[in-house]
Design a protein around this motif. Structure first.
Motif: not given
Length: 600
Positions: A126-148
């Motif tokens: 899940n941590l890897w997917n949070f980083s790889r599949n960062y959703d820029g349109r819905r920042p609230d749902i992301n754990m990562a702060r930016y893509k990759n």
């Protein structure tokens, strides 16, 4: 075909508990997995994490169940209270629970460890997917702060750190619980299991950070997906989902079990005697076994036949509590009790050495208990079949004392006791007591109430206790035992006493290699117990029991009856008798229920 079905039925009946547990675990995992896989509120989160979300949540619910149930066998005081209440209403149910408490704890712990590893692996994905599949349109749902973003940075969050700590503690407990590790370095097993308190703290903190979020939906829209929402929503008003953290339900799972455990723990802490317990007398018995007489702590200290206490020596260890069965119960006129301690291992060797150096009355001890045991059922059985090996005779000694006091007692009506020992000198532990019991039963016209046999397995009975330490120069001290069995000692002048040492958390490592040489004033060569106790001579057998004949005798004596076989001894003996009880019960109309002592 009929034989195949019968074998399948027997297999299922023997493992009904394990099959039920596996079925419950798989059902909880599948139900939770399916819920997160189909529910509309997790649509956007699933688009980022994929099936890792469903696996992590499914395993999380299983872990909540395991963490809740793993504590129940450890609530000794509450189990004892329930046993006293339910033993009169439904004795078989709670009796089965006491006998299976240890195996239940181990089964739940193994399940917890397996699903903890799966849960951790799914979250790493899940941590890897949070980083790889960062959703820029819905920042609230992301754990990562930016893509990759580096997944290791995400691991440094509160959820990640607590998760790693939980996994580390679980693996440490699991590895040190292996039989090979536990036997060789018991202190490591004991020490890692004291981490259950920080484990529970991390468990409650772990889900509170709100990393995983769900979509907030209005009541009429809960079953609609984005394509359906766009069909009736005004195109001029774009759909903007709102997200909130998934509410943690761990506290719901843990509230009742953790409360029971804490109540039980506080009950035990406040009920432990802190001042009034003293070692009154210590005698050394053959086989390097100590008979310890302890003063009774309080007037309300009531111990039943077959129960055990936990003993702690503050000068040896501040953490370790060791279980010992009470072999002589306190009475209104006899406010003390006896326990037998086989000197085997670092703690018992350090305890023996301390008694020799300071004297029994100067050794500080605490007791906890007494606690219920499956062996209590012997005193309520109509016919009790008892098998013991070595110091495993301790749960049955109180039955002999009861027969001595009440030879015409109603229960147990008949006792078959088989005791397997290595040396014939070990029979002297019970020789005088057994001789008196047999005489009293004869005078009371109840000679058939006790049928006892002794099996001596050693082929050469001329060997006395010899030092296991080959280096004679490292001899720490010598025990001298007089004709009454009371131990005294001669210390080496260069020996360092324990008075100058502070108490440690665990048994000091230096004491593991300390050896106590045992010398006796009595000559054990060619010892024959029949010369001193004629009533016991005809009851001594050479070699191990021939179990086919033993069970055949019981089946012939009690045809078509339900019998309980109580066993206390090494694991090989327990496994052998358990299998024999099952096979004989299947082949004959006499049914055997196997019950063994396993401290939980």
């Amino acid at each position: 075909m009929t034989r195949y079905l019968c074998n399948c039925f027997v297999f299922v009946r023997r493992r009904v508990f394990l099959i039920s547990w596996i079925s419950l675990v798989l059902y909880i995992f599948y139900d939770t997995f399916n819920y997160y896989y189909k529910d509309r509120r997790f649509y956007h989160l699933r688009s980022i994490l994929g099936s890792g979300l469903c696996i992590s949540r499914g395993t999380a619910n299983v872990l909540n169940l395991c963490c809740a149930l793993v504590l129940l066998p450890l609530c000794k005081k509450l189990n004892q209270l329930l046993y006293r209440l339910l033993s009169k209403l439904w004795p078989g149910l709670f009796f089965f629970w006491l006998e299976r408490a240890k195996s239940f704890h181990m089964t739940v712990a193994i399940t917890l460890l397996i699903f903890a590893v799966i849960h951790s692996l799914s979250h790493f994905v899940n941590l890897w997917n949070f980083s790889r599949n960062y959703d820029g349109r819905r920042p609230d749902i992301n754990m990562a702060r930016y893509k990759n973003e580096n997944p290791l940075h995400l691991l440094m969050s509160t959820t990640g750190v607590t998760g790693v700590m939980l996994l580390t503690i679980s693996i440490s407990m699991g590895l040190t619980s292996l039989r090979v590790v536990r036997r060789r370095i018991y202190n490591a097993f004991w020490y890692t299991h004291q981490l259950y308190l920080p484990f529970m703290v991390f468990l409650m903190i772990h889900p509170l950070s709100g990393v995983l979020k769900e979509e907030v939906l209005d009541e009429p829209n809960t079953s609609l997906f984005p394509s359906q929402i766009k069909s009736w929503t005004n195109s001029s008003t774009p759909y903007t989902p709102k997200f909130v953290a998934i509410k943690s339900k761990t506290w719901l799972w843990m509230a009742l079990p953790l409360s029971c455990f804490l109540v039980d723990l506080l009950w035990r802490i406040f009920s432990r005697n802190r001042a009034g317990v003293q070692l009154l007398n210590v005698t050394h018995m053959p086989g390097r076994t100590l008979s310890v007489t302890v003063s009774c702590p309080h007037e309300w200290f009531n111990c039943r036949k077959g129960q055990y206490i936990l003993l702690q020596c503050l000068d040896v260890s501040l953490l370790e509590w060791h279980p010992f069965t009470v072999v002589k119960l306190p009475t209104p006129n006899y406010r003390q009790f006896d326990v037998w301690i086989r000197v085997k291992g670092d703690w018992t060797e350090a305890f023996e050495r301390l008694i020799l150096e300071r004297g029994a009355i100067n050794v500080r001890v605490l007791i906890d208990g007494p606690f219920s045991s499956p062996m209590e059922g012997v005193s309520r059985s109509d016919i009790a079949l008892c098998v013991a090996a070595g110091v495993g005779i301790t749960p049955f000694v109180t039955i002999l004392y009861d027969m001595l006091i009440n030879p015409r007692g109603f229960l147990p009506r008949r006792v078959h006791l088989l005791w397997i020992v290595r040396q014939e000198q070990e029979i002297t532990w019970l020789a005088e007591l057994t001789n008196k019991v047999l005489s009293e039963l004869r005078y009371a016209n109840r000679p058939d109430r006790l049928h006892i046999e002794f099996y001596v397995t050693a082929t050469n009975n001329n060997k006395t206790n010899t030092p296991i330490d080959k280096d004679k120069n490292d001899l720490a001290h010598v025990i001298v035992i007089n004709e009454k069995g009371v131990i005294s000692h001669v210390l080496n002048e260069n020996d360092r006493t324990l008075d100058d040492e502070k108490a440690t958390l665990l048994t000091p490592i230096k004491k593991v290699n300390d050896y106590v040489e045992v010398k006796r004033d009595l000559d054990n060569k060619g010892y024959d117990i029949a010369k001193e106790y004629p009533l016991l001579g005809c009851r001594v057998r050479r070699g191990r029991p021939h179990w086919d004949r033993v069970f055949g005798y019981w089946v012939h004596l009690y045809p078509e009856q339900n019998l309980s076989l109580y066993c206390c001894g090494p694991k090989k003996l327990v496994k052998l008798l358990r299998d024999r009880c099952k096979s004989v019960s299947n082949d004959t109309k006499t049914k055997f229920t196997f019950i063994h002592e396993a401290f939980s």
